[in-house]
Design an enzyme around this catalytic site. Structure first.
Site, PDB file in Angstrom:
ATOM      1  N   PRO A 247      -2.054  -7.949  80.728  1.00  0.00           N
ATOM      2  CA  PRO A 247      -2.485  -6.563  80.592  1.00  0.00           C
ATOM      3  C   PRO A 247      -2.175  -5.879  79.254  1.00  0.00           C
ATOM      4  O   PRO A 247      -1.388  -4.926  79.181  1.00  0.00           O
ATOM      5  CB  PRO A 247      -1.771  -5.872  81.751  1.00  0.00           C
ATOM      6  CG  PRO A 247      -0.514  -6.655  81.919  1.00  0.00           C
ATOM      7  CD  PRO A 247      -0.901  -8.082  81.637  1.00  0.00           C
ATOM      8  N   CYS A 248      -2.854  -6.312  78.217  1.00  0.00           N
ATOM      9  CA  CYS A 248      -2.667  -5.688  76.907  1.00  0.00           C
ATOM     10  C   CYS A 248      -3.152  -4.243  76.901  1.00  0.00           C
ATOM     11  O   CYS A 248      -2.729  -3.456  76.052  1.00  0.00           O
ATOM     12  CB  CYS A 248      -3.354  -6.512  75.821  1.00  0.00           C
ATOM     13  SG  CYS A 248      -5.098  -6.834  76.112  1.00  0.00           S
ATOM     14  N   HIS A 249      -4.012  -3.878  77.848  1.00  0.00           N
ATOM     15  CA  HIS A 249      -4.482  -2.490  77.933  1.00  0.00           C
ATOM     16  C   HIS A 249      -3.353  -1.532  78.322  1.00  0.00           C
ATOM     17  O   HIS A 249      -3.481  -0.333  78.123  1.00  0.00           O
ATOM     18  CB  HIS A 249      -5.647  -2.373  78.925  1.00  0.00           C
ATOM     19  CG  HIS A 249      -5.304  -2.762  80.322  1.00  0.00           C
ATOM     20  ND1 HIS A 249      -5.241  -4.077  80.732  1.00  0.00           N
ATOM     21  CD2 HIS A 249      -4.986  -2.009  81.409  1.00  0.00           C
ATOM     22  CE1 HIS A 249      -4.914  -4.121  82.008  1.00  0.00           C
ATOM     23  NE2 HIS A 249      -4.746  -2.880  82.445  1.00  0.00           N
TER      24      HIS A 249
END
Length: 165
Positions: A129-131
């Site tokens: 989950p880089c977001h």
């Protein structure tokens, strides 16, 4: 190990999934910069259990029925990138962390810019989950899927709406 790929529809656009027999290697965006994730896909549309599982887990995530992923991963990157990506996977659903916090978490408090670069090269967006990584003051920062999609994903995870609002 050769990669197979499949394009799957999602509420945030058509996503290209790439997998090896070891695991999911990429989730790519429709307008992804080709140099961001340097993987070469083999055949497209070939039946593959990891692609099936990744597509199903993503569909459940987008529908609000899943808050985590357990599809096997085949992450290809430097040791530092893989360390950052492992740290990203510890960010709980619905929460965010700053680049500075991730740098501290991996024991490199002065490496926030390098963390940002590794975050930007994350080959399996959403699943890793880089977001969920934001600027130090909480501002939304770059995202391969675009800032509007990043905001949508964070909104979905916050419980303040779904991707169709």
């Amino acid at each position: 190990m050769e990669l197979v790929s499949r394009v799957v529809p999602s509420p945030v656009g058509m996503l290209t999934l790439m997998a090896s027999d070891a695991g999911l290697a990429a989730v790519l965006w429709p307008d992804d910069e080709p140099r961001r994730v340097r993987l070469v896909a083999g055949p497209e549309g070939v039946p593959h259990p990891i692609l099936d599982e990744a597509a199903a887990q993503l569909a459940n995530y987008f529908a609000g029925r899943a808050t985590s992923f357990d599809v096997p991963l085949d992450l290809r990157g430097t040791a530092f990138q893989r360390e950052v990506w492992a740290a990203l996977r510890t960010i709980p659903y619905g929460e965010t962390r700053s680049y500075v916090a991730i740098a501290r978490q991996i024991g490199r408090p002065d490496a926030s810019r390098a963390v940002g670069a590794a975050n930007g090269r994350n080959p399996v967006s959403i699943i890793v989950p880089c977001h969920r990584v934001v600027g130090a003051a909480g501002a939304l920062t770059g995202f391969a899927g675009g800032m509007a999609v990043k905001a949508q994903l964070l909104r979905l995870e916050s419980g303040r709406g779904d991707l169709f609002d």
